[in-house]
Design a protein around this motif. Structure first.
Motif, PDB file in Angstrom:
ATOM      1  N   UNK A  49      19.414  51.938 -17.068  1.00  0.00           N
ATOM      2  CA  UNK A  49      19.115  51.471 -15.722  1.00  0.00           C
ATOM      3  C   UNK A  49      17.877  50.561 -15.722  1.00  0.00           C
ATOM      4  N   UNK A  50      16.818  50.979 -16.457  1.00  0.00           N
ATOM      5  CA  UNK A  50      15.575  50.194 -16.513  1.00  0.00           C
ATOM      6  C   UNK A  50      15.809  48.826 -17.144  1.00  0.00           C
ATOM      7  N   UNK A  51      16.573  48.807 -18.239  1.00  0.00           N
ATOM      8  CA  UNK A  51      16.837  47.538 -18.933  1.00  0.00           C
ATOM      9  C   UNK A  51      17.650  46.611 -18.024  1.00  0.00           C
ATOM     10  N   UNK A  52      18.581  47.190 -17.316  1.00  0.00           N
ATOM     11  CA  UNK A  52      19.416  46.416 -16.395  1.00  0.00           C
ATOM     12  C   UNK A  52      18.568  45.742 -15.310  1.00  0.00           C
ATOM     13  N   UNK A  53      17.553  46.470 -14.832  1.00  0.00           N
ATOM     14  CA  UNK A  53      16.702  45.972 -13.730  1.00  0.00           C
ATOM     15  C   UNK A  53      15.434  45.277 -14.250  1.00  0.00           C
ATOM     16  N   UNK A  54      15.369  45.028 -15.558  1.00  0.00           N
ATOM     17  CA  UNK A  54      14.125  44.532 -16.179  1.00  0.00           C
ATOM     18  C   UNK A  54      13.566  43.286 -15.480  1.00  0.00           C
ATOM     19  N   UNK A  56      13.783  42.302 -12.476  1.00  0.00           N
ATOM     20  CA  UNK A  56      13.140  42.684 -11.216  1.00  0.00           C
ATOM     21  C   UNK A  56      11.734  43.249 -11.483  1.00  0.00           C
ATOM     22  N   UNK A  57      11.635  44.125 -12.511  1.00  0.00           N
ATOM     23  CA  UNK A  57      10.330  44.738 -12.817  1.00  0.00           C
ATOM     24  C   UNK A  57       9.316  43.696 -13.294  1.00  0.00           C
ATOM     25  N   UNK A  58       9.748  42.784 -14.172  1.00  0.00           N
ATOM     26  CA  UNK A  58       8.810  41.758 -14.659  1.00  0.00           C
ATOM     27  C   UNK A  58       8.286  40.917 -13.487  1.00  0.00           C
ATOM     28  N   UNK A  59       9.181  40.603 -12.560  1.00  0.00           N
ATOM     29  CA  UNK A  59       8.773  39.846 -11.365  1.00  0.00           C
ATOM     30  C   UNK A  59       7.772  40.626 -10.527  1.00  0.00           C
ATOM     31  N   UNK A  60       8.045  41.928 -10.389  1.00  0.00           N
ATOM     32  CA  UNK A  60       7.163  42.782  -9.579  1.00  0.00           C
ATOM     33  C   UNK A  60       5.777  42.881 -10.207  1.00  0.00           C
ATOM     34  N   UNK A  61       5.715  42.996 -11.548  1.00  0.00           N
ATOM     35  CA  UNK A  61       4.407  43.067 -12.236  1.00  0.00           C
ATOM     36  C   UNK A  61       3.579  41.834 -11.899  1.00  0.00           C
ATOM     37  N   UNK A  62       4.223  40.667 -11.959  1.00  0.00           N
ATOM     38  CA  UNK A  62       3.523  39.407 -11.681  1.00  0.00           C
ATOM     39  C   UNK A  62       2.973  39.394 -10.253  1.00  0.00           C
TER      40      UNK A  62
END
Ligand code: ZN
Length: 228
Positions: A49-54, A56-62
């Protein structure tokens, strides 16, 4: 903490087992996804699930990092009077923050950056106001020893864009810029002297600076800095 390979990029996450429905993910500005998942969900499924949404997460970190950099204060530490204090976030039903000699503790139900920042700001403002009241009394007394009698003066802490302080000499009111909370005590004191000098000299004339030179020559140690 574990690191996954998400399309060649490392994705870090921290897993906590909790009685929640399915999987909850909270990306934070430290570049880690905080995951809570029911004990029933296998790790492999969570990681898929995390890899699939990666992306989105990288964008959120930024976005989160950007938000912190644009704020005067961040959610990891507080700079107060030129000293760095760590921030500790405690998930709690209370919504408050305590700033003591060692650290700033934030109690919140919702540890989102925006919420945490406003609680930190509340705690820092409280402590800064205390300091400003002390400095106000100190400068007031110093003026008195020179035979000058300033009017009783109220202090307000404000967010100001282009000034460090302002003085309303008719009302006996001095406002201090919240941003000064990050600078050394002596800097804040210099701003108090500057604002008090306006009781006698309303503009920035030579007489105004002569007044400061005569009664508080230390002012000129900070003058260049404050002008910027
Ligand atoms: Zn001025």
């Amino acid at each position: 903490m574990k690191t996954l390979n998400a399309g060649g990029k490392p994705l870090r996450y921290e897993l906590e087992r909790k009685k929640v429905k399915n999987i909850n993910c909270r990306p934070k500005s430290d570049g880690i996804v905080y995951v809570s998942a029911s004990p029933r969900v296998p790790v492999a499924e969570i990681e898929r699930f995390l890899v699939e949404k990666a992306d989105f997460f990288f964008g959120a970190f930024e976005r989160l990092k950007d938000h912190e950099e644009k704020s005067e204060i961040n959610t990891r530490s507080v700079n107060f009077l030129g000293k760095e204090y760590p921030v500790r976030i405690i998930q709690n039903s209370r919504e408050t923050a305590v700033f003591d000699e060692n650290e700033c503790r934030v109690f919140t139900r919702l540890p989102e950056p925006e919420n945490v920042l406003s609680l930190i700001k509340f705690a820092v403002s409280e402590r800064f106001l205390q300091l400003c009241r002390e400095l106000n009394a100190e400068v007031w007394e110093e003026l008195k020893t020179h035979g000058l009698k300033p009017p009783p003066t109220q202090i307000t802490i404000k967010d100001m864009k282009s000034r460090w302080g302002s003085c309303s000499y008719t009302r006996g009111h001095i406002s201090i810029n919240f941003r000064l909370a990050a600078y050394p005590r002596e800097t804040v004191k210099a701003v108090f002297w500057h604002e008090y000098a306006h009781y006698w000299h309303h503009d920035h004339s030579k007489a105004f600076y002569d007044f400061l030179l005569k009664y508080y020559p230390d002012y000129f140690k900070w003058h260049e800095f404050l002008k910027e």
